[in-house]
Design a protein around this motif. Structure first.
Motif, short mmCIF file in Angstrom:
data_model
loop_
_atom_site.label_atom_id
_atom_site.label_comp_id
_atom_site.label_asym_id
_atom_site.label_seq_id
_atom_site.Cartn_x
_atom_site.Cartn_y
_atom_site.Cartn_z
N VAL A 226 0.84 -1.20 0.00
CA VAL A 226 0.00 0.00 0.00
C VAL A 226 0.87 1.25 0.00
CG1 VAL A 226 -1.67 1.32 1.36
CG2 VAL A 226 -1.95 -1.15 1.09
N THR A 227 1.92 1.24 0.81
CA THR A 227 2.81 2.40 0.86
C THR A 227 3.55 2.60 -0.45
OG1 THR A 227 3.09 2.03 3.24
CG2 THR A 227 4.67 3.50 2.17
N CYS A 228 3.97 1.51 -1.08
CA CYS A 228 4.66 1.63 -2.38
C CYS A 228 3.73 2.26 -3.42
CB CYS A 228 5.14 0.26 -2.85
SG CYS A 228 6.56 -0.39 -1.95
N GLU A 229 2.49 1.86 -3.43
CA GLU A 229 1.55 2.44 -4.40
C GLU A 229 1.29 3.92 -4.08
OE1 GLU A 229 -0.63 2.93 -7.68
OE2 GLU A 229 0.66 1.22 -7.18
N LEU A 230 1.24 4.25 -2.81
CA LEU A 230 1.09 5.65 -2.42
C LEU A 230 2.26 6.49 -2.93
CD1 LEU A 230 -0.41 7.82 -0.64
CD2 LEU A 230 1.12 7.08 1.21
N ILE A 231 3.46 5.96 -2.81
CA ILE A 231 4.66 6.66 -3.28
C ILE A 231 4.60 6.87 -4.80
CG2 ILE A 231 7.17 6.46 -3.57
CD1 ILE A 231 7.15 4.94 -0.84
N ARG A 232 4.17 5.85 -5.52
CA ARG A 232 4.04 5.97 -6.98
C ARG A 232 3.04 7.06 -7.34
NH1 ARG A 232 3.56 0.13 -6.35
NH2 ARG A 232 5.61 -0.81 -6.75
N GLN A 233 1.93 7.11 -6.61
CA GLN A 233 0.91 8.12 -6.90
C GLN A 233 1.42 9.53 -6.59
OE1 GLN A 233 -2.59 7.00 -4.69
NE2 GLN A 233 -2.84 5.07 -5.79
N ALA A 234 2.26 9.65 -5.57
CA ALA A 234 2.77 10.97 -5.19
C ALA A 234 3.85 11.47 -6.14
CB ALA A 234 3.32 10.93 -3.77
N ASP A 235 4.58 10.58 -6.75
CA ASP A 235 5.73 10.98 -7.58
C ASP A 235 5.30 11.79 -8.80
OD1 ASP A 235 8.37 11.12 -8.45
OD2 ASP A 235 8.18 9.28 -9.64
N ARG A 236 6.16 12.73 -9.17
CA ARG A 236 6.00 13.52 -10.38
C ARG A 236 7.36 13.64 -11.05
NH1 ARG A 236 1.69 12.72 -8.69
NH2 ARG A 236 -0.16 14.07 -8.57
N PRO A 237 7.39 13.84 -12.37
CA PRO A 237 8.68 13.96 -13.05
C PRO A 237 9.56 15.07 -12.49
CG PRO A 237 6.93 13.61 -14.65
CD PRO A 237 6.26 13.83 -13.32
N ASP A 238 8.96 16.16 -12.03
CA ASP A 238 9.77 17.28 -11.54
C ASP A 238 10.12 17.17 -10.06
OD1 ASP A 238 7.09 17.65 -10.94
OD2 ASP A 238 7.17 19.84 -11.09
N ALA A 239 9.67 16.11 -9.39
CA ALA A 239 10.05 15.90 -7.99
C ALA A 239 11.46 15.32 -7.94
CB ALA A 239 9.08 14.95 -7.31
N GLU A 240 12.34 15.97 -7.20
CA GLU A 240 13.72 15.49 -7.07
C GLU A 240 13.83 14.37 -6.05
OE1 GLU A 240 16.13 19.61 -7.91
OE2 GLU A 240 15.08 19.38 -5.99
N ALA A 241 12.88 14.28 -5.15
CA ALA A 241 12.85 13.24 -4.13
C ALA A 241 11.42 13.10 -3.63
CB ALA A 241 13.78 13.57 -2.97
N ILE A 242 11.15 12.01 -2.93
CA ILE A 242 9.85 11.78 -2.32
C ILE A 242 10.05 11.59 -0.83
CG2 ILE A 242 7.79 10.30 -2.26
CD1 ILE A 242 8.84 9.43 -5.16
N PHE A 243 9.26 12.30 -0.04
CA PHE A 243 9.30 12.12 1.41
C PHE A 243 8.07 11.35 1.85
CE2 PHE A 243 8.02 13.74 5.69
CZ PHE A 243 8.93 12.96 6.40
N VAL A 244 8.29 10.28 2.62
CA VAL A 244 7.21 9.46 3.17
C VAL A 244 7.12 9.77 4.65
CG1 VAL A 244 6.26 7.15 3.36
CG2 VAL A 244 7.83 7.69 1.48
N SER A 245 6.02 10.36 5.07
CA SER A 245 5.89 10.87 6.43
C SER A 245 5.35 9.82 7.40
CB SER A 245 4.99 12.10 6.44
OG SER A 245 5.07 12.76 7.68
N CYS A 246 5.54 10.10 8.68
CA CYS A 246 5.02 9.40 9.85
C CYS A 246 6.00 8.35 10.38
CB CYS A 246 3.66 8.75 9.60
SG CYS A 246 2.90 8.22 11.16
N THR A 247 6.45 8.57 11.61
CA THR A 247 7.35 7.61 12.25
C THR A 247 6.63 6.32 12.63
OG1 THR A 247 6.97 8.73 14.37
CG2 THR A 247 8.97 9.33 13.15
N ASN A 248 5.31 6.27 12.48
CA ASN A 248 4.57 5.05 12.77
C ASN A 248 4.21 4.28 11.50
OD1 ASN A 248 3.97 3.62 15.06
ND2 ASN A 248 2.02 4.60 15.46
N LEU A 249 4.80 4.67 10.37
CA LEU A 249 4.57 3.98 9.10
C LEU A 249 5.82 3.18 8.74
CD1 LEU A 249 2.58 3.70 6.64
CD2 LEU A 249 3.95 5.50 5.55
#
Length: 255
Positions: free
Chosen positions: A183-206
């Motif tokens: 589920v988290t991997c799919e969330l990361i894919r949905q958040a990504d954009r070509p102009d994003a230099e990095a992706i931040f995944v929030s929450c220390t409980n995730l």
């Protein structure tokens, strides 16, 4: 049971001395379920000592984030750690440290220092440190949160000089530690954009440790996460390197 007279106990080495073992004090919210994940980034000779803030009967949202950012309660938690003389104290909570903006995160660290921490950092400060170390100014954000918390995180990043090019959230207000990697991997894919230099995944409980390198290979850019930057920033204050095979943050900062 007693030993037979002709049996002797083996000689034991003394436990490691202070010069061989260093402690990080970890203040975390009452519902933190991922102590074991933070341990995975620790190098040999570094010990984690955890304590928690008081319980609140609330769902995970803006109100709870404000409650768990209370300076007095965090200072009480720090005082419970200083007897073991940690080298650094970290507040391992993303929402509780970004909820009042960049100034709020810095004030939390100041409060920890005033309570006796020899050095202090919050998860959200560690996030900005990590983005700077990677040279990232344009970031995509993936969170498990309700929209109100995700919006507060984007505001925090913009105050910190970062451009949030996209954000996606799962809309959860409880049981975040139960989210599976898929589920988290799919969330990361949905958040990504070509102009994003990095992706931040929030929450220390995730949970994120095992998916970081996988998603970096898939997307061709750094994927940094809340527990990762918490561990990395605390260790950096100690002059130590985190253990994270093939994770871009550590490859960059080690080079």
């Amino acid at each position: 049971m007693t030993l037979e007279p002709n049996i002797t106990a083996p000689a034991l080495a003394d436990p490691p001395g202070p010069q061989e073992w260093h402690d990080i004090g970890v203040v975390c919210p009452f519902d933190m379920a991922l102590d074991h994940e933070l341990w995975r980034w620790m190098p040999q000779g570094v010990n984690l000592i955890f304590t928690r803030t008081p319980y609140y009967d609330q769902a995970v949202g803006l109100g709870m984030a404000e409650e768990i950012s209370d300076h007095g309660e965090i200072q009480d938690a720090v005082r419970s750690l200083v007897a073991i003389r940690p080298a650094v104290v970290t507040y391992a909570c993303t929402s509780g440290s970004f909820v009042h903006g960049v100034a709020g995160a810095r004030n939390l660290s100041k409060a920890m220092l005033s309570a006796g921490a020899p050095a202090a950092v919050t998860t959200s400060e560690g996030l900005l440190m990590a983005l700077d170390a990677l040279g990232v100014t344009r970031v995509a954000v993936a969170t498990p949160y309700l929209a109100e918390l995700t919006d507060r995180l984007t505001s925090f990043l913009e105050q910190g000089g970062k451009s949030v090019v996209s954000h996606e959230g799962l809309g959860l207000d409880r049981d975040i530690w139960k989210v599976p990697y898929a589920v988290t991997c799919e969330l990361i894919r949905q958040a990504d954009r070509p102009d994003a230099e990095a992706i931040f995944v929030s929450c220390t409980n995730l949970p994120t440790y095992d998916l970081i390198a996988h998603m970096e290979r898939e997307l061709g850019k750094p994927v940094i996460t809340a527990n990762q930057v918490t561990a990395w920033s605390a260790l950096r204050l100690m002059g130590r390197e985190a253990v994270g095979p093939e994770q871009a943050l550590f490859q960059t900062t080690e080079s």
